[in-house]
Design a protein around this motif. Structure first.
Motif, PDB file in Angstrom:
ATOM      1  N   VAL A   1       0.850  -1.181   0.000  1.00  0.00           N
ATOM      2  CA  VAL A   1       0.000   0.000   0.000  1.00  0.00           C
ATOM      3  C   VAL A   1       0.892   1.239   0.000  1.00  0.00           C
ATOM      4  O   VAL A   1       2.040   1.181   0.448  1.00  0.00           O
ATOM      5  CB  VAL A   1      -0.945  -0.003   1.240  1.00  0.00           C
ATOM      6  CG1 VAL A   1      -0.174   0.156   2.537  1.00  0.00           C
ATOM      7  CG2 VAL A   1      -2.045   1.022   1.128  1.00  0.00           C
ATOM      8  N   THR A   2       0.381   2.338  -0.532  1.00  0.00           N
ATOM      9  CA  THR A   2       1.079   3.615  -0.422  1.00  0.00           C
ATOM     10  C   THR A   2       0.257   4.524   0.466  1.00  0.00           C
ATOM     11  O   THR A   2      -0.964   4.397   0.546  1.00  0.00           O
ATOM     12  CB  THR A   2       1.295   4.267  -1.801  1.00  0.00           C
ATOM     13  OG1 THR A   2       0.030   4.460  -2.426  1.00  0.00           O
ATOM     14  CG2 THR A   2       2.184   3.407  -2.681  1.00  0.00           C
ATOM     15  N   GLY A   3       0.924   5.428   1.145  1.00  0.00           N
ATOM     16  CA  GLY A   3       0.250   6.332   2.066  1.00  0.00           C
ATOM     17  C   GLY A   3       0.803   6.174   3.473  1.00  0.00           C
ATOM     18  O   GLY A   3       1.863   5.590   3.676  1.00  0.00           O
ATOM     19  N   THR A   4       0.074   6.725   4.434  1.00  0.00           N
ATOM     20  CA  THR A   4       0.512   6.673   5.830  1.00  0.00           C
ATOM     21  C   THR A   4      -0.398   5.782   6.652  1.00  0.00           C
ATOM     22  O   THR A   4      -1.562   5.603   6.326  1.00  0.00           O
ATOM     23  CB  THR A   4       0.532   8.077   6.453  1.00  0.00           C
ATOM     24  OG1 THR A   4      -0.794   8.607   6.431  1.00  0.00           O
ATOM     25  CG2 THR A   4       1.455   9.010   5.696  1.00  0.00           C
ATOM     26  N   GLY A   5       0.159   5.224   7.710  1.00  0.00           N
ATOM     27  CA  GLY A   5      -0.632   4.367   8.584  1.00  0.00           C
ATOM     28  C   GLY A   5       0.230   3.674   9.600  1.00  0.00           C
ATOM     29  O   GLY A   5       1.308   4.162   9.963  1.00  0.00           O
ATOM     30  N   VAL A   6      -0.241   2.519  10.066  1.00  0.00           N
ATOM     31  CA  VAL A   6       0.482   1.748  11.068  1.00  0.00           C
ATOM     32  C   VAL A   6       0.534   0.282  10.649  1.00  0.00           C
ATOM     33  O   VAL A   6      -0.461  -0.280  10.216  1.00  0.00           O
ATOM     34  CB  VAL A   6      -0.145   1.911  12.471  1.00  0.00           C
ATOM     35  CG1 VAL A   6      -1.548   1.359  12.540  1.00  0.00           C
ATOM     36  CG2 VAL A   6       0.709   1.267  13.540  1.00  0.00           C
ATOM     37  N   LEU A   7       1.729  -0.300  10.726  1.00  0.00           N
ATOM     38  CA  LEU A   7       1.923  -1.733  10.502  1.00  0.00           C
ATOM     39  C   LEU A   7       1.631  -2.418  11.825  1.00  0.00           C
ATOM     40  O   LEU A   7       2.319  -2.193  12.812  1.00  0.00           O
ATOM     41  CB  LEU A   7       3.362  -2.015  10.052  1.00  0.00           C
ATOM     42  CG  LEU A   7       3.789  -3.476   9.965  1.00  0.00           C
ATOM     43  CD1 LEU A   7       2.973  -4.221   8.912  1.00  0.00           C
ATOM     44  CD2 LEU A   7       5.278  -3.569   9.672  1.00  0.00           C
ATOM     45  N   VAL A   8       0.597  -3.238  11.855  1.00  0.00           N
ATOM     46  CA  VAL A   8       0.163  -3.867  13.104  1.00  0.00           C
ATOM     47  C   VAL A   8       0.911  -5.167  13.361  1.00  0.00           C
ATOM     48  O   VAL A   8       1.437  -5.394  14.450  1.00  0.00           O
ATOM     49  CB  VAL A   8      -1.359  -4.099  13.094  1.00  0.00           C
ATOM     50  CG1 VAL A   8      -1.807  -4.850  14.326  1.00  0.00           C
ATOM     51  CG2 VAL A   8      -2.086  -2.768  12.967  1.00  0.00           C
ATOM     52  N   SER A   9       0.966  -6.050  12.365  1.00  0.00           N
ATOM     53  CA  SER A   9       1.632  -7.333  12.564  1.00  0.00           C
ATOM     54  C   SER A   9       2.094  -7.935  11.247  1.00  0.00           C
ATOM     55  O   SER A   9       1.642  -7.541  10.173  1.00  0.00           O
ATOM     56  CB  SER A   9       0.706  -8.326  13.280  1.00  0.00           C
ATOM     57  OG  SER A   9      -0.394  -8.642  12.459  1.00  0.00           O
ATOM     58  N   ILE A  10       3.014  -8.897  11.379  1.00  0.00           N
ATOM     59  CA  ILE A  10       3.506  -9.680  10.252  1.00  0.00           C
ATOM     60  C   ILE A  10       3.142 -11.128  10.531  1.00  0.00           C
ATOM     61  O   ILE A  10       3.346 -11.606  11.650  1.00  0.00           O
ATOM     62  CB  ILE A  10       5.037  -9.592  10.136  1.00  0.00           C
ATOM     63  CG1 ILE A  10       5.492  -8.159   9.984  1.00  0.00           C
ATOM     64  CG2 ILE A  10       5.550 -10.447   8.991  1.00  0.00           C
ATOM     65  CD1 ILE A  10       6.980  -7.993  10.192  1.00  0.00           C
ATOM     66  N   SER A  11       2.622 -11.818   9.522  1.00  0.00           N
ATOM     67  CA  SER A  11       2.353 -13.244   9.650  1.00  0.00           C
ATOM     68  C   SER A  11       3.286 -14.003   8.715  1.00  0.00           C
ATOM     69  O   SER A  11       3.255 -13.802   7.505  1.00  0.00           O
ATOM     70  CB  SER A  11       0.901 -13.572   9.272  1.00  0.00           C
ATOM     71  OG  SER A  11       0.012 -12.927  10.139  1.00  0.00           O
ATOM     72  N   VAL A  12       4.134 -14.830   9.286  1.00  0.00           N
ATOM     73  CA  VAL A  12       5.012 -15.680   8.491  1.00  0.00           C
ATOM     74  C   VAL A  12       4.277 -17.004   8.324  1.00  0.00           C
ATOM     75  O   VAL A  12       4.100 -17.753   9.273  1.00  0.00           O
ATOM     76  CB  VAL A  12       6.388 -15.884   9.161  1.00  0.00           C
ATOM     77  CG1 VAL A  12       7.256 -16.799   8.315  1.00  0.00           C
ATOM     78  CG2 VAL A  12       7.068 -14.541   9.393  1.00  0.00           C
ATOM     79  N   VAL A  13       3.806 -17.267   7.110  1.00  0.00           N
ATOM     80  CA  VAL A  13       3.023 -18.456   6.802  1.00  0.00           C
ATOM     81  C   VAL A  13       3.941 -19.637   6.508  1.00  0.00           C
ATOM     82  O   VAL A  13       3.685 -20.759   6.937  1.00  0.00           O
ATOM     83  CB  VAL A  13       2.074 -18.184   5.617  1.00  0.00           C
ATOM     84  CG1 VAL A  13       1.258 -19.413   5.274  1.00  0.00           C
ATOM     85  CG2 VAL A  13       1.168 -16.997   5.930  1.00  0.00           C
ATOM     86  N   THR A  14       5.014 -19.377   5.777  1.00  0.00           N
ATOM     87  CA  THR A  14       6.027 -20.389   5.477  1.00  0.00           C
ATOM     88  C   THR A  14       7.381 -19.827   5.858  1.00  0.00           C
ATOM     89  O   THR A  14       7.768 -18.754   5.385  1.00  0.00           O
ATOM     90  CB  THR A  14       6.024 -20.747   3.976  1.00  0.00           C
ATOM     91  OG1 THR A  14       4.718 -21.208   3.611  1.00  0.00           O
ATOM     92  CG2 THR A  14       7.045 -21.826   3.663  1.00  0.00           C
ATOM     93  N   ALA A  15       8.091 -20.542   6.720  1.00  0.00           N
ATOM     94  CA  ALA A  15       9.409 -20.088   7.158  1.00  0.00           C
ATOM     95  C   ALA A  15      10.393 -20.161   6.000  1.00  0.00           C
ATOM     96  O   ALA A  15      10.266 -20.989   5.110  1.00  0.00           O
ATOM     97  CB  ALA A  15       9.901 -20.943   8.315  1.00  0.00           C
ATOM     98  N   GLY A  16      11.353 -19.291   6.014  1.00  0.00           N
ATOM     99  CA  GLY A  16      12.361 -19.297   4.969  1.00  0.00           C
ATOM    100  C   GLY A  16      13.744 -19.552   5.530  1.00  0.00           C
ATOM    101  O   GLY A  16      13.917 -19.763   6.727  1.00  0.00           O
TER     102      GLY A  16
END
Length: 118
Positions: free
Chosen positions: A44-59
């Motif tokens: 996304v472009t613009g301003t806001g807040v990153l709440v969380s990251i979900s790692v579905v498959t580990a790398g």
């Protein structure tokens, strides 16, 4: 003794306060979730807040989430958080001003939850 107008005004003020609290809770809980991706992507472009990251498959290598509006403008200077190489949901609470660009590590599949400023 309070008249009807006073009671209605007090009730209205309570409703406005509750709506404000509810909006704040929704904003910091994340209103939007990206699709799961394994490649560098502009979320996304613009301003806001990153709440969380979900790692579905580990790398095998860590990725990053950056405050940028194009994949070509990603750098270590605009990294918001590093994406761990383990499966799970990781709370962030990071504000961004340009946008969100994800750069998954090798073999990672991730998505992010965020809210935009209005």
């Amino acid at each position: 003794m309070a008249n009807l107008d006073d009671i209605l005004t007090a009730t209205k003020n309570a409703v406005v306060a509750l709506n404000t609290i509810n909006s704040s809770i929704n904003y910091f809980s994340g209103k939007l979730t990206s699709s799961t991706s394994s490649s560098s992507s502009v979320i996304v472009t613009g301003t806001g807040v990153l709440v969380s990251i979900s790692v579905v498959t580990a790398g095998t290598t860590a990725g990053s989430v950056n405050d940028a509006n194009t994949t070509s403008s990603v750098s270590t200077a605009n990294t918001l958080v590093s994406i761990p190489t383990t499966i799970g949901v990781f709370a962030c609470g990071q504000h961004f001003s340009k946008g969100l660009v994800i750069v998954p590590g090798t073999g990672q599949y991730i998505n992010v939850t965020y809210s935009l400023d209005v």
